[in-house]
Motif scaffolding. Structure first.
Motif, PDB file in Angstrom:
ATOM      1  N   UNK A   1      27.732 -38.348 -52.182  1.00 38.16           N
ATOM      2  CA  UNK A   1      28.371 -39.435 -51.446  1.00 38.16           C
ATOM      3  C   UNK A   1      27.529 -40.697 -51.606  1.00 38.16           C
ATOM      4  N   UNK A   2      28.175 -41.867 -51.548  1.00 39.68           N
ATOM      5  CA  UNK A   2      27.459 -43.114 -51.863  1.00 39.68           C
ATOM      6  C   UNK A   2      26.359 -43.406 -50.870  1.00 39.68           C
TER       7      UNK A   2
ATOM      8  N   UNK B   1      25.334 -46.249 -50.189  1.00 38.74           N
ATOM      9  CA  UNK B   1      25.738 -47.425 -49.415  1.00 38.74           C
ATOM     10  C   UNK B   1      26.443 -46.996 -48.127  1.00 38.74           C
ATOM     11  N   UNK B   2      27.394 -46.047 -48.265  1.00 37.32           N
ATOM     12  CA  UNK B   2      28.129 -45.595 -47.084  1.00 37.32           C
ATOM     13  C   UNK B   2      27.188 -44.858 -46.141  1.00 37.32           C
ATOM     14  N   UNK B   3      26.258 -44.088 -46.706  1.00 37.68           N
ATOM     15  CA  UNK B   3      25.293 -43.395 -45.845  1.00 37.68           C
ATOM     16  C   UNK B   3      24.457 -44.394 -45.047  1.00 37.68           C
TER      17      UNK B   3
ATOM     18  N   UNK C   1      25.287 -47.524 -44.182  1.00 32.25           N
ATOM     19  CA  UNK C   1      26.094 -48.159 -43.129  1.00 32.25           C
ATOM     20  C   UNK C   1      26.368 -47.162 -42.015  1.00 32.25           C
ATOM     21  N   UNK C   2      26.628 -45.924 -42.401  1.00 35.28           N
ATOM     22  CA  UNK C   2      26.918 -44.867 -41.437  1.00 35.28           C
ATOM     23  C   UNK C   2      25.782 -44.734 -40.433  1.00 35.28           C
TER      24      UNK C   2
ATOM     25  N   UNK D   1      17.648 -48.957 -56.484  1.00 32.66           N
ATOM     26  CA  UNK D   1      18.693 -48.859 -55.464  1.00 32.66           C
ATOM     27  C   UNK D   1      18.343 -49.619 -54.196  1.00 32.66           C
TER      28      UNK D   1
ATOM     29  N   UNK E   1      20.408 -52.129 -52.187  1.00 35.72           N
ATOM     30  CA  UNK E   1      21.530 -51.696 -51.341  1.00 35.72           C
ATOM     31  C   UNK E   1      21.197 -51.893 -49.865  1.00 35.72           C
TER      32      UNK E   1
ATOM     33  N   UNK F   1      20.631 -54.397 -48.570  1.00 37.33           N
ATOM     34  CA  UNK F   1      21.392 -55.601 -48.233  1.00 37.33           C
ATOM     35  C   UNK F   1      22.463 -55.304 -47.188  1.00 37.33           C
ATOM     36  N   UNK F   2      23.141 -54.151 -47.324  1.00 38.07           N
ATOM     37  CA  UNK F   2      24.298 -53.872 -46.460  1.00 38.07           C
ATOM     38  C   UNK F   2      23.869 -53.575 -45.030  1.00 38.07           C
TER      39      UNK F   2
END
Lengths: 280, 239
Positions: free
Chosen positions: B90-91, B93-95, B97-98, B180, B183, B185-186
């Motif tokens: 799983x990305x 990035x999503x981890x 933000x999660x 990486x 990332x 950044x998010x």
């Protein structure tokens, strides 16, 4: 139990927005497929160049590969969106401004970045095709295109698929960052956007993670099927049984980097190395 | 000062005519020198820290995961393996933000370090697994013959032999993690690329900060990659 009830409500809320989520999912799939196509094109061109004996081809290819591998994906995205327009405006370059076509920028960045990694995989698998095969094509005075298309590439293709599969999954995962560009409303963007009106996040993110996971599994199965087919066509594969096996391959972010390729994939075909090019 | 329409990209308003200062140089070296200290500070304080601590976590946790999968009884090992697969596929990035929005009270940088460490630990576990599997069967049999305890077998015989070949992979993953880190950044960690973007947004000059960020990445990752490549060859010969 309270917590579970809340979560059920949250998923209910999420299902109300299913239309937007599906739109986002479609965008993510488009990014992954188009980005993968661009990456494959970049990889084959750069890989063949980097594997050629001529320094005039090999030199530029190496520079490009190292450059696009070494630079981070986000830096590449920013550079394409913020810096490239300045050059285009300043020098009146007749190409459409990247700021107007952010989706294309996303596809290009993904394609270039992961294509550079994949180029290394292409080059490495070309070198593992046994030397006798190359000599045989010379002996038969085949043209370069003929030799690549019929003899060398089919054999290298079977070798490079596992690395390409890893990289494709990485591209899928990397596509999540493209949501920071305006008007690229992929799955991550929609999930992140839903956080504001609904003020819920846990269930959203969980759904997002599971969706990405399932997408990655689909990619894996597609690539395993391709690999089985490629091996079968070379007369090495055991048939379709492997296609449906639930075996996961190690995914390395540096899939192309020497070690990940060298260790597991290059060894096995040599054991059963038979005269290649029997795909007729 | 120039007013570049690229700033409008952020506002999703790109239709307005472009006003650009054509007189200044396209790459202002003075400005580049001015912003360099800020970016290097962000590089040292965030990018390097996340990479190093993350690598440390990945190296240790990866070994734990690999051993757990081998030692635990069937169903438990299955759960650990698929949990690792889930994190791996799983990305990141999503981890990020999660975890960021789920644990709002936590420091974003800590979250970043944990996510990078755990994510790359799942990669490393595969490397360790291959390393452990490459330990010859005779070694295991010898420890049985010497009636060594399981603990002693792992610590004194298996792991030292398994770890040797995994060093270059750990290095390669450290470089990947390094690349990486933007990332972050998010989750609004003031990491180097984020700083570059902020400088750009404030001054309307994006050329210098983003180009410098890219060059710093190249300058740091390429030599390391070459070194690791050499190390890999040396270890391969020694075998």
């Amino acid at each position: 139990m309270d917590w579970l009830d809340t979560q059920r409500d949250n998923f209910q809320v999420l299902s109300n927005f299913s239309e937007r989520l599906i739109d986002g999912l479609v965008t993510t799939v488009q990014l992954t497929v188009l980005g993968g196509a661009v990456a494959f094109l970049v990889a084959v061109v750069l890989g063949l160049m980097a594997g050629s004996p001529s320094l005039w081809l090999r030199g530029p290819a190496r520079v490009l590969i190292e450059f696009f591998r070494g630079i981070s994906l986000l830096v590449l995205l920013f550079w394409l969106v913020y810096v490239l327009p300045i050059f285009i405006i300043r020098y009146d370059i007749p190409i459409p401004g990247p700021q107007d076509h952010t989706f294309a920028v996303g596809v290009a960045a993904l394609g270039i970045n992961y294509g550079a990694y994949a180029a290394e995989a292409v080059r490495a698998s070309l070198t593992t095709v046994p030397k006798g095969q190359w000599e045989a094509t010379t002996a038969l005075s085949m043209s370069w295109q003929h030799r690549m298309r019929r003899i060398i590439f089919p054999q290298a293709w079977a070798l490079m698929i596992p690395s390409l599969a890893n990289l494709w999954i990485h591209l899928l995962k990397g596509s999540a960052i493209v949501y920071i560009l305006p008007r690229v409303n992929d799955l991550t963007f929609e999930l992140n956007n839903l956080r504001r009106p609904t003020d819920i996040w846990f269930s959203h993110a969980l759904v997002g993670l599971i969706t990405y996971f399932l997408l990655a599994l689909v990619l894996l199965f597609v690539m395993q099927a391709l690999e089985a087919r490629a091996k079968y066509r070379l007369g090495r594969g055991p048939g379709l049984r492997e296609v449906f096996s639930l075996r996961l391959r190690p995914v390395s972010p540096d899939g192309a980097g020497g070690s990940a390729m060298g260790e597991d994939e290059t060894v096995e075909p040599k054991a059963g190395a038979r005269a290649g090019g029997e795909e007729r | 000062m120039s007013t570049l329409s690229t700033a409008a990209v952020l506002a999703q308003e790109v239709d307005e005519p472009t006003i650009i200062d054509d007189s200044g140089p396209i790459f202002d070296w003075g400005f580049a020198v001015d912003i360099l200290p800020d970016m290097l500070m962000a590089f040292l304080q965030v990018t390097l820290v996340v990479t190093l601590v993350g690598t440390l976590i990945a190296a240790v946790l990866g070994l734990v995961i690999a051993i757990l999968i081998m030692v635990l009884p069937g169903p438990l090992a299955w759960i650990v393996r698929w949990a690792a697969n889930f994190i791996r596929m799983t990305p990141i990035v999503v981890q990020l933000i999660f975890l960021f929005w789920t644990f709002l009270w936590m420091d974003p940088m800590t979250i970043g370090i944990i996510v990078f460490g755990v994510h790359y630990a799942t990669y490393m576990s595969e490397v360790y697994r291959a390393g452990i599997e490459s330990v010859p069967k005779g070694q295991w049999e010898a420890t049985t013959a010497l009636s060594m305890s399981a603990m002693r077998t792992w610590r004194r015989v298996v792991i030292p032999q398994a770890l040797r070949s995994t060093v270059p992979s750990l290095g390669n993953y450290a470089i990947s993690m390094f690349k990486d880190t933007p990332f972050l950044f998010v989750i609004s960690v003031a990491e180097m690329v984020t700083v570059a973007q902020t400088i750009g947004a404030q001054t309307f000059r994006y050329n210098e900060p983003i180009t410098i960020a890219g060059l710093i990445f190249l300058a740091a990752s390429y030599p390391t990659a070459v070194l690791i490549n050499r190390l890999e060859k040396r270890l391969a010969y020694a075998h």
